[in-house]
Design an enzyme around this catalytic site. Structure first.
Site, PDB file in Angstrom:
ATOM      1  N   LYS A 240       0.839  -1.203   0.000  1.00 50.66           N
ATOM      2  CA  LYS A 240       0.000   0.000   0.000  1.00 50.66           C
ATOM      3  C   LYS A 240       0.876   1.256   0.000  1.00 50.66           C
ATOM      4  O   LYS A 240       0.627   2.200  -0.745  1.00 50.66           O
ATOM      5  CB  LYS A 240      -0.930   0.000   1.222  1.00 50.66           C
TER       6      LYS A 240
ATOM      7  N   GLN B 283      -4.246  -1.503   9.892  1.00 51.32           N
ATOM      8  CA  GLN B 283      -4.162  -2.834   9.284  1.00 51.32           C
ATOM      9  C   GLN B 283      -4.737  -3.881  10.237  1.00 51.32           C
ATOM     10  O   GLN B 283      -4.335  -3.950  11.394  1.00 51.32           O
ATOM     11  CB  GLN B 283      -2.699  -3.150   8.921  1.00 51.32           C
TER      12      GLN B 283
ATOM     13  N   ASP C  45     -10.913   3.135   4.417  1.00 50.05           N
ATOM     14  CA  ASP C  45     -11.204   1.700   4.302  1.00 50.05           C
ATOM     15  C   ASP C  45     -12.714   1.460   4.239  1.00 50.05           C
ATOM     16  O   ASP C  45     -13.161   0.376   3.857  1.00 50.05           O
ATOM     17  CB  ASP C  45     -10.636   0.947   5.518  1.00 50.05           C
TER      18      ASP C  45
END
Ligand code: NAD
Length: 294
Positions: free
Chosen positions: A53, A97, A120
């Site tokens: 990412k 994460q 997200d």
């Protein structure tokens, strides 16, 4: 019949190129889009995901603030950090994460992120906005799947879409998005409680596998000509591979090729799209905050 293999890498590249141009326009205005990427602990798969990412952000002319915390980090400490990042005008998006260590409440942490920075799309406000068809960030993997489907020469409206898997990050949002008024598919959501999964799958014009079970969907479970999107990324032991494993999807690719009309490979299908959608969301967050809508 042999299916057309969908090139997720190429589709993702196209999107990343567009993001790069818009990011440059923001930089011209003095705004460097920046994602805070928080990783707690040293899970090897998570390390490789966050690395990918961060690399993609740099390539798109955006920045990442890489925050690595020890496994022993307390929930309070993490919440305080998120509070700081929420208030920091140089940070446009916040990504934690997952999974987090067991002593930290994932729901509590996600709920602490400012929805304006929730790139997200996991915050309950973002999920509610999605269900209500209101503006908000959509989760990256489902968005990537929809973007791939929209590129295919098939009509989603009225099509029967079968989603296998009901997780909060893939299956449920996908089922929800597919039956939105602007997409208009008819949706069946299958899970571990589904009776006769094979029969449900064979009814699908669009079959999306997101169960995390290697090879769960075989060619015999696929309707002739269906679009098959394989979200599954499973590590299977392979002594011949350099790392001792290889990646396999939820679909048995070889037998599915003979039945499907279109199919995504693993790797090189949905995975690259997930990252492209994340970049798109970070850019949007920066654009909105620059316009004072954040
Ligand atoms: P999860 O384990 O949270 O959920 C899996 C779901 O599949 C569950 O809801 C379960 O009910 C269902 N399921 C499991 N076995 C089943 C069976 N035999 N029959 C019917 N339903 C079954 O997983 P997740 O986080 O949604 O991820 C699913 C897969 O997608 C994993 O392989 C994951 O690695 C992959 N994934 C890929 C990306 C990407 O970017 N490509 C992103 C997220 C997840």
């Amino acid at each position: 019949m042999s299916a057309i293999v969908i090139d997720g890498k190429a589709a993702a590249q196209k999107i990343r190129a567009g993001v790069k141009v818009r990011a440059a326009a923001l930089r011209e205005k003095g705004v460097l889009p920046c994602l805070a990427v928080i990783l707690v602990g040293e899970d090897p798969a998570s390390l490789s995901y966050v690395g990918a990412k961060e690399k993609a952000l740099t390539e798109a002319g955006m920045a990442s603030r890489d925050i690595r915390l020890p496994q022993s980090t307390g929930e309070g400490e993490l919440l305080a950090l998120i509070g700081q990042l929420n208030r920091d005008p140089a940070i446009h998006g916040i990504l934690v994460q997952l999974p987090l260590p067991a002593h930290i409440g994932e729901d509590t942490v996600i709920a602490a992120i400012d929805p304006a920075k929730d790139v997200d799309g996991f915050h309950p406000f973002s999920v509610g906005s999605m269900v209500l068809e209101r503006p908000g960030f959509l989760p990256c993997t489902p968005l990537g799947v929809l973007t791939l489907l929209r590129e295919l020469p098939l009509t989603l409206a009225g099509a029967h879409a079968v989603v296998v898997g009901r997780s909060n990050i893939v299956g449920k949002p996908l089922a929800n998005l597919l039956c939105r008024r602007d997409l208009n598919a008819t949706v069946t959501l299958c899970h571990t409680g589904t009776r006769d999964l094979a029969a449900r799958c064979r009814e699908a014009d669009i079959l999306i596998a997101a169960a995390g079970k290697p090879g769960l969907i075989s060619g015999g479970m696929i309707k002739e000509g269906a679009a098959v999107i394989d979200v599954g990324v499973n590590r299977v032991a392979d002594p011949a591979a350099k790392k001792g494993f290889r990646l396999r999807g939820d679909v048995d690719f070889e037998s599915a090729l003979e039945r499907a009309g279109w199919i995504t490979p693993v790797p090189g299908g949905v995975g690259p799209m997930t990252i492209a959608m994340l970049l798109q969301n970070v850019l949007r967050a920066a654009e909105q905050q620059e316009q004072g809508h954040g």
